[in-house]
Design an enzyme around this catalytic site. Structure first.
Site, PDB file in Angstrom:
ATOM      1  N   GLY A 159       0.814  -1.219   0.000  1.00  0.00           N
ATOM      2  CA  GLY A 159       0.000   0.000   0.000  1.00  0.00           C
ATOM      3  C   GLY A 159       0.845   1.265   0.000  1.00  0.00           C
ATOM      4  N   ASN A 183       4.536  -6.478  -2.682  1.00  0.00           N
ATOM      5  CA  ASN A 183       4.830  -7.747  -2.007  1.00  0.00           C
ATOM      6  C   ASN A 183       3.588  -8.382  -1.400  1.00  0.00           C
ATOM      7  OD1 ASN A 183       4.667  -5.697   0.016  1.00  0.00           O
ATOM      8  ND2 ASN A 183       5.482  -7.186   1.457  1.00  0.00           N
ATOM      9  N   GLU A 184       2.510  -7.598  -1.266  1.00  0.00           N
ATOM     10  CA  GLU A 184       1.321  -8.138  -0.585  1.00  0.00           C
ATOM     11  C   GLU A 184       0.687  -9.292  -1.353  1.00  0.00           C
ATOM     12  OE1 GLU A 184       1.286  -5.360  -2.227  1.00  0.00           O
ATOM     13  OE2 GLU A 184      -0.666  -4.923  -3.133  1.00  0.00           O
TER      14      GLU A 184
END
Ligand SMILES: CCCCC/C=C\CCCC/C=C/C(=O)SCCNC(=O)CCNC(=O)[C@H](O)C(C)(C)COP(=O)(O)OP(=O)(O)OC[C@H]1O[C@@H](n2cnc3c(N)ncnc32)[C@H](O)[C@@H]1OP(=O)(O)O
Length: 259
Positions: A159, A183-184
Site C-alpha cells: 500500500g 509484495n502483498e
C-alpha cells in the site's frame, strides 16, 4: 522546490526544514492537526511527535510538505488514513496552497502499506470502514486539484507503493536498501482494479511529463518569476497535455486509452 526535493530524496529532512524556513521568512509553517485546526509556528520547527501527519506550509511558494509520522513504519492504519484525509481536504480548500509533497518523517521508511492489524481479527464493520478510508485516500490524492509529488525517502512496499502511485509524480531516493513494490500478493492480498490504471500512468508517461514537473518547479519557485513565465509560455501546449494526463479522470471501461 528543486533544492527541496533534492534534499528530501537524500533523506535530509532537517535540512529541508531549514530551506523552507529561510525562504518563507521564518513564518510560513502551518501545522494542521486531525481536528482540522491550524497553528502558526513562529519559527522553523516540527510539530509534536504525536502528530501522525506533519504539515509544513511554505507560504512563499504555496507548497505544503506532508510528512507521515507514525513510527516505526508508517503503516496505513485507520487513524492515519483518517488524519491524512482531513489534512488533504484542508489543503484542497486552502486557496494559498498550490501543491503538495508527500513524504515520510520516519527514517528509511516511506510507508509499510496497509496496517496488517487493521485487516485481521476485526468485525466486518471495521473492514468496511477501513477499506472506505483506503479508497478515500486514493480518490483524494489522485483526484486532487493540487500538483502533488511523492518524495519516497524510504522503503515503500504494498500500500505504500500504491500511495505513491496516487501522486502526479514520484521521486525515490537512490538507496539499494530501499524497496518498493507489491509484495502483498505473497500474502494473497490482491491489489484493486484501479491499480492497473495507476500503473499504466506510470509506465507510459507522455514525453512532456518531465517537462511538466520542471515547469512545476519553476512555477512554484517565486524567486524565478520570469523564468517561470518563459517556460510556461514556450511550452504551453505540452503543459496542458501533461496536466490533463496526470489529472485524467479515471474511467475503467475506457482505460485502453492508456495503451
Ligand atoms: C492508502 C493508499 C491508497 C492506495 C491504496 C491502494 C490500494 C489498497 C491496497 C491494496 C493492497 C495493499 C495491501 C497492503 O498494503 S498489505 C501490507 C503489506 N505490507 C507489508 O507486507 C510490509 C511488511 N513490512 C516490511 O516489509 C518491513 O517492515 C519494512 C516496511 C520494509 C520495514 O522493515 P524494518 O525497518 O526492518 O522494520 P521491521 O520489519 O522490523 O518492522 C518494524 C515493526 O513494524 C511492524 N510492521 C511492519 N509492517 C507493518 C504493517 N504493514 N502493518 C503493521 N505493522 C507493521 C513490524 O511488525 C514490526 O513490529 P514489531 O516491532 O512490533 O515487531
Amino acid at each position: 522546490m528543486a533544492a527541496v526535493l533534492r534534499k528530501l530524496i537524500q533523506g535530509r529532512l532537517p535540512a529541508l526544514a531549514g530551506v523552507l524556513c529561510r525562504r518563507s521568512g521564518n513564518e510560513g509553517h502551518l501545522f494542521l492537526n486531525s481536528s482540522g485546526s491550524t497553528l502558526m509556528q513562529p519559527r522553523c520547527g516540527y510539530s509534536s511527535p504525536t502528530e501522525s501527519v506533519i504539515v509544513e506550509m511554505d507560504k512563499a511558494t504555496g507548497v505544503a510538505l506532508l510528512k507521515l509520522n507514525i513510527p516505526p513504519v508508517n503503516s496505513l492504519s485507520l487513524p492515519l488514513l483518517t488524519e491524512l484525509a482531513i489534512v488533504l481536504d484542508k489543503l484542497e480548500m486552502d486557496k494559498h496552497c498550490r501543491g503538495l509533497i508527500l513524504t515520510s518523517a520516519v527514517p528509511n521508511i516511506f510507508s509499510a502499506g496497509l496496517n496488517l492489524f487493521d485487516m485481521m481479527d476485526k468485525p466486518n464493520e471495521h473492514y468496511s470502514e477501513f477499506w472506505r478510508a483506503v479508497q478515500e485516500i486514493w480518490i483524494k490524492l489522485y483526484g486532487s486539484s493540487l500538483a502533488n509529488i511523492a518524495a519516497i525517502n524510504g522503503s515503500s512496499p504494498a500500500g505504500g507503493c500504491l500511495l505513491a502511485l496516487c501522486s502526479d509524480y514520484r521521486i525515490m531516493a537512490n538507496n539499494p536498501h530501499f524497496t518498493i513494490g507489491l509484495n502483498e500478493t505473497r500474502l494473497g492480498i490482491v491489489a484493486p482494479f484501479w491499480y492497473d490504471i495507476l500503473q499504466w500512468r506510470v509506465h507510459h508517461p507522455p514525453p512532456c511529463l518531465h517537462l511538466f514537473v520542471m515547469a512545476l518547479v519553476f512555477r512554484l519557485h517565486v524567486h524565478h518569476p520570469s523564468a517561470m513565465t518563459k517556460v510556461t509560455r514556450a511550452y504551453s501546449t505540452e503543459l496542458k497535455i501533461s496536466v490533463s494526463y496526470v489529472k485524467q479522470p479515471i474511467n475503467w471501461r475506457s482505460h485502453e486509452i492508456y495503451k
